[in-house]
Motif scaffolding. Structure first.
Motif, PDB file in Angstrom:
ATOM      1  N   ALA A 144      -7.122  -5.038   1.531  1.00 29.96           N
ATOM      2  CA  ALA A 144      -8.296  -4.159   1.452  1.00 29.96           C
ATOM      3  C   ALA A 144      -8.070  -2.843   2.191  1.00 29.96           C
ATOM      4  N   GLY A 145      -7.287  -2.888   3.259  1.00 30.64           N
ATOM      5  CA  GLY A 145      -7.011  -1.663   4.016  1.00 30.64           C
ATOM      6  C   GLY A 145      -5.715  -0.987   3.646  1.00 30.64           C
ATOM      7  N   ALA A 146      -5.033  -1.540   2.661  1.00 30.54           N
ATOM      8  CA  ALA A 146      -3.707  -1.021   2.316  1.00 30.54           C
ATOM      9  C   ALA A 146      -3.767   0.390   1.757  1.00 30.54           C
ATOM     10  N   GLU A 147      -4.821   0.700   0.998  1.00 23.63           N
ATOM     11  CA  GLU A 147      -4.902   2.037   0.396  1.00 23.63           C
ATOM     12  C   GLU A 147      -4.936   3.111   1.479  1.00 23.63           C
ATOM     13  N   ILE A 148      -5.624   2.835   2.575  1.00 24.41           N
ATOM     14  CA  ILE A 148      -5.687   3.798   3.679  1.00 24.41           C
ATOM     15  C   ILE A 148      -4.314   3.920   4.338  1.00 24.41           C
ATOM     16  N   GLU A 149      -3.642   2.801   4.535  1.00 23.12           N
ATOM     17  CA  GLU A 149      -2.329   2.818   5.174  1.00 23.12           C
ATOM     18  C   GLU A 149      -1.272   3.469   4.289  1.00 23.12           C
ATOM     19  N   LEU A 150      -1.420   3.303   2.960  1.00 20.07           N
ATOM     20  CA  LEU A 150      -0.433   3.862   2.039  1.00 20.07           C
ATOM     21  C   LEU A 150      -0.490   5.382   1.973  1.00 20.07           C
ATOM     22  N   VAL A 151      -1.662   5.955   2.276  1.00 20.62           N
ATOM     23  CA  VAL A 151      -1.845   7.406   2.142  1.00 20.62           C
ATOM     24  C   VAL A 151      -0.807   8.186   2.936  1.00 20.62           C
ATOM     25  N   SER A 152      -0.452   7.703   4.111  1.00 21.23           N
ATOM     26  CA  SER A 152       0.462   8.454   4.993  1.00 21.23           C
ATOM     27  C   SER A 152       1.935   8.145   4.735  1.00 21.23           C
ATOM     28  N   LEU A 153       2.212   7.223   3.830  1.00 24.64           N
ATOM     29  CA  LEU A 153       3.599   6.823   3.591  1.00 24.64           C
ATOM     30  C   LEU A 153       4.282   7.734   2.582  1.00 24.64           C
ATOM     31  N   VAL A 154       5.590   7.860   2.718  1.00 20.91           N
ATOM     32  CA  VAL A 154       6.380   8.640   1.776  1.00 20.91           C
ATOM     33  C   VAL A 154       6.428   7.913   0.431  1.00 20.91           C
ATOM     34  N   ALA A 155       6.328   8.679  -0.663  1.00 16.36           N
ATOM     35  CA  ALA A 155       6.377   8.109  -2.020  1.00 16.36           C
ATOM     36  C   ALA A 155       5.383   6.956  -2.165  1.00 16.36           C
ATOM     37  N   ARG A 156       4.144   7.199  -1.749  1.00 15.41           N
ATOM     38  CA  ARG A 156       3.148   6.131  -1.704  1.00 15.41           C
ATOM     39  C   ARG A 156       2.847   5.537  -3.075  1.00 15.41           C
ATOM     40  N   GLU A 157       2.984   6.341  -4.135  1.00 16.01           N
ATOM     41  CA  GLU A 157       2.695   5.840  -5.486  1.00 16.01           C
ATOM     42  C   GLU A 157       3.803   4.948  -6.026  1.00 16.01           C
ATOM     43  N   ASN A 158       4.968   4.968  -5.374  1.00 16.74           N
ATOM     44  CA  ASN A 158       6.128   4.230  -5.871  1.00 16.74           C
ATOM     45  C   ASN A 158       6.425   2.957  -5.094  1.00 16.74           C
ATOM     46  N   ARG A 159       5.532   2.573  -4.181  1.00 15.90           N
ATOM     47  CA  ARG A 159       5.825   1.445  -3.308  1.00 15.90           C
ATOM     48  C   ARG A 159       6.025   0.145  -4.098  1.00 15.90           C
ATOM     49  N   LEU A 160       5.170  -0.109  -5.068  1.00 16.50           N
ATOM     50  CA  LEU A 160       5.284  -1.357  -5.829  1.00 16.50           C
ATOM     51  C   LEU A 160       6.496  -1.319  -6.757  1.00 16.50           C
ATOM     52  N   ARG A 161       6.737  -0.185  -7.384  1.00 15.91           N
ATOM     53  CA  ARG A 161       7.894  -0.076  -8.276  1.00 15.91           C
ATOM     54  C   ARG A 161       9.195  -0.344  -7.510  1.00 15.91           C
TER      55      ARG A 161
END
Length: 315
Positions: A144-161
């Motif tokens: 549930a809080g992952a979207e907030i944590e992902l915002v600051s990560l590099v290449a956040r849209e590609n984490r699952l791929r």
């Protein structure tokens, strides 16, 4: 026959007639279908796709049968000999529950750890207890809080791929990856779309069915243009069909007119049994294998797999 008691003959004929009439009842037919489904090897096998397919099951409207479609389609494919991985990307974890995975365990490796790079695919994937060919990467409340944590990560849209490592999927022999998305168009859903080749959209056969689908299609186009040019809508599945209403037929007709060959011929009927199954940690194919819902999802799985091999409706 000479010497045969006519009373006995009539009784025998009556019993045979009763037995035959009982064999024709809906309960008897459902029992026969259930026996066929549950008999090892009786379901037959389906051809493997020419290459592994990663499919996002998405619709931001809640209650359209998204999770139900993901788990039951996965179970249907697995029953026919294909190896399937379900990625539960919804913080509610309903897909994990339906597949019999205890996603509330304290030490579980989940999709949350996978996205943050704290676990590998092989560590997070769990074999479903009731299906030899079916795996699940569960979701926990941490997601549930992952979207907030992902915002600051590099290449956040590609984490699952990046996390869906081909070598690890090959080691499990996975033919299909089905990603169950949350009912939103946030960063988790974007990750699913970037990781996938195809989008499967379940559409409920009710009044508001097409509301919001236009926005979903626009988001898919944005992902195509900027993040994943391979992405396309390959499959539409009509769900919660109620044959007693004219509205259901009108919605189905409208969807087929708009999406054409992408719509599966199989329609999933509205069913109480389908809704009950997750409460017991089961898919409908396990919970009531002779039901109309189970038969419909098995038919949908077969049609989906055959289209994947033939390339029907892929563009």
């Amino acid at each position: 026959m000479v010497g045969q008691d006519p009373v006995v003959s009539r009784e025998t004929a009556t019993h045979q007639g009763v037995a035959k009439s009982l064999d024709d009842t809906p309960i008897a037919k459902a029992a026969e279908r259930a026996t066929r489904v549950l008999t090892p090897g009786a379901a037959g096998t389906l051809p493997r796709p020419p290459h592994r397919r990663i499919i996002t099951v998405a619709n931001q409207k809640g209650g359209v049968g998204k999770t139900t479609t993901t788990v039951n389609l996965a179970a249907g494919l697995a029953l026919h000999g294909l190896r399937v991985l379900v990625v539960d990307l919804d913080p509610q974890g309903n897909a994990s529950t339906a597949l019999g995975i205890d996603h509330r365990a304290a030490d579980i490796e989940s999709v949350y750890e996978l996205l943050l790079g704290e676990a590998t695919l092989s560590e997070a994937a769990q074999k479903c207890p009731s299906q030899e060919n079916l795996y699940c990467i569960p979701a926990t409340l941490d997601l549930a809080g992952a979207e907030i944590e992902l915002v600051s990560l590099v290449a956040r849209e590609n984490r699952l791929r990046n996390a869906l490592d081909s070598a690890q999927l090959d080691a499990l022999g996975i033919d299909y990856v089905l990603i169950d998305c949350p009912p939103s168009l946030g960063l988790l859903t974007v990750n699913a779309m970037v990781a996938a080749d195809d989008v499967l959209i379940p559409i409920q056969c009710e009044y508001y069915a097409l509301e919001g689908v236009g926005q979903l299609l626009r988001n898919i186009e944005l992902v195509q243009a900027h993040l994943n040019p391979r992405l396309h809508v390959s499959t539409i599945l009509l769900t919660m069909y109620d044959g007693r209403t004219k509205l259901a037929d009108q919605v189905a007709e409208e969807v087929r007119r708009h999406f054409g060959a992408k719509v599966l011929n199989t329609i999933i009927p509205r069913s109480v049994k389908v809704s009950e199954a997750p409460g017991y940690g089961m898919t409908i194919i396990e919970y009531d294998p002779g039901s109309r819902g189970a038969m419909s999802y098995l038919d949908a799985a077969r049609e989906f797999a055959e289209r994947a091999v033939a390339g029907t409706g892929t563009r």
